[in-house]
Write a protein that holds these residues in place. Structure first.
Motif, PDB file in Angstrom:
ATOM      1  N   PRO A 200      40.380  47.653  29.827  1.00 47.66           N
ATOM      2  CA  PRO A 200      40.893  48.409  30.979  1.00 47.66           C
ATOM      3  C   PRO A 200      40.473  47.775  32.298  1.00 47.66           C
ATOM      4  N   SER A 201      41.203  48.108  33.347  1.00 50.40           N
ATOM      5  CA  SER A 201      40.816  47.664  34.688  1.00 50.40           C
ATOM      6  C   SER A 201      39.497  48.326  35.058  1.00 50.40           C
ATOM      7  N   ALA A 202      38.768  47.717  35.970  1.00 48.90           N
ATOM      8  CA  ALA A 202      37.464  48.259  36.355  1.00 48.90           C
ATOM      9  C   ALA A 202      37.087  47.785  37.747  1.00 48.90           C
ATOM     10  N   ASP A 203      36.302  48.611  38.436  1.00 47.58           N
ATOM     11  CA  ASP A 203      35.655  48.212  39.683  1.00 47.58           C
ATOM     12  C   ASP A 203      34.225  47.837  39.337  1.00 47.58           C
ATOM     13  N   LEU A 204      33.822  46.611  39.682  1.00 45.89           N
ATOM     14  CA  LEU A 204      32.532  46.101  39.250  1.00 45.89           C
ATOM     15  C   LEU A 204      31.651  45.702  40.420  1.00 45.89           C
ATOM     16  N   ALA A 205      30.350  45.927  40.250  1.00 45.27           N
ATOM     17  CA  ALA A 205      29.353  45.280  41.101  1.00 45.27           C
ATOM     18  C   ALA A 205      28.925  44.043  40.333  1.00 45.27           C
TER      19      ALA A 205
END
Length: 269
Positions: A200-205
């Protein structure tokens, strides 16, 4: 008639102290060839020198007394080698743990070490992957086997990017959790344990860990501290991307591992 080498002569030839030889005798490891019943003087034969030195080396490696006795009592050379090799493997594992702890401590003693961190949005991807519930202590061996399987199924001409992994938080918090290793390839297809998986798409640090993985926990800790200080919550499995790793070069100083924590912004109080 000469009874043999005196304990002093034997000590000189074997480079072991008289005290050590007496201790080996008392422990039942190396009995003198002859003990004079009147003087209690100990006498040794030349062919005992090698045995004395073997005992010394084994004790230097902290082989337990009972195990030393087992090794010396074994007439079969292959069995003797197997017993010694088993202890050497345990020692090597202990050395690996010690080295990893030393490397981590050195990094922790440099709290001002710079770590570049960015927020990045990653689109959904279709990859080939192997997944399993794995115990933490078996994680490295499982990873190596799974990645080798992917590499054999998809040669370099079919790959479209570096390999990666997604690891459930339970792997770290509970000691067992879902591990997923994957490769992006041109034509994803399943076979055996290999699945076609939609990441899945993700927002990552995101931060890059440089060098050996011995102290990767320190980079994770600094990344976590940054996430917490920027009012971000952790949302899902951690991501790793192996930009350069052991499969690319044996020089660990060249390894580059991208760490990504799925995050979301916490609501203002």
């Amino acid at each position: 008639m000469r009874k043999g080498l005196t304990i002093g002569e034997f000590a000189t030839m074997s480079h072991l102290s008289v005290r050590t030889l007496r201790r080996y005798h008392e422990a039942g490891l190396l009995a003198p060839a002859v003990v004079d019943p009147h003087t209690s003087y100990r006498y040794y034969q030349p062919d005992q020198i090698a045995t004395a030195q073997v005992i010394h080396r084994l004790r230097q490696l902290d082989v337990p007394l009972a195990e030393v006795k087992s090794i010396l009592a074994t007439d079969d050379p292959e069995r003797r080698t197997e017993l010694v090799a088993g202890h050497l493997r345990r020692l090597e594992a202990e050395l690996d743990r010690t080295r990893a702890a030393v490397v981590s401590l050195r990094q922790l003693l440099r709290p001002d070490a710079a770590l570049e961190i960015e927020l990045r949005s990653v689109s959904a991807r279709t990859v080939v992957a192997i997944r399993a519930q794995v115990r933490h202590e078996h994680a490295l061996a499982w990873f190596d086997t799974a990645m080798t399987e992917l590499d054999e199924a998809f040669p370099p001409t079919e790959r479209t990017g570096p390999p990666g992994g997604r690891y459930a938080n339970e792997l770290f918090t509970d000691g067992v959790g879902l591990m997923t290793v994957f490769r992006p390839v041109r034509n994803p297809r399943g076979s055996g344990r290999i699945e076609v998986v939609e990441l899945p798409s993700a927002d990552l640090a995101v931060a890059v860990h440089r060098g050996s993985h011995d102290d990767i926990d320190v980079t994770y800790g600094r990344l976590g501290a940054w996430v917490a200080s920027h009012a971000l919550g952790v949302d899902g499995h951690v991501h790793e991307t192996y930009l350069v790793g052991p499969r690319d070069t044996g020089h660990s100083e060249r390894w580059r591992t991208e760490l990504g924590w799925p995050v979301f912004r916490l609501a203002s109080a």
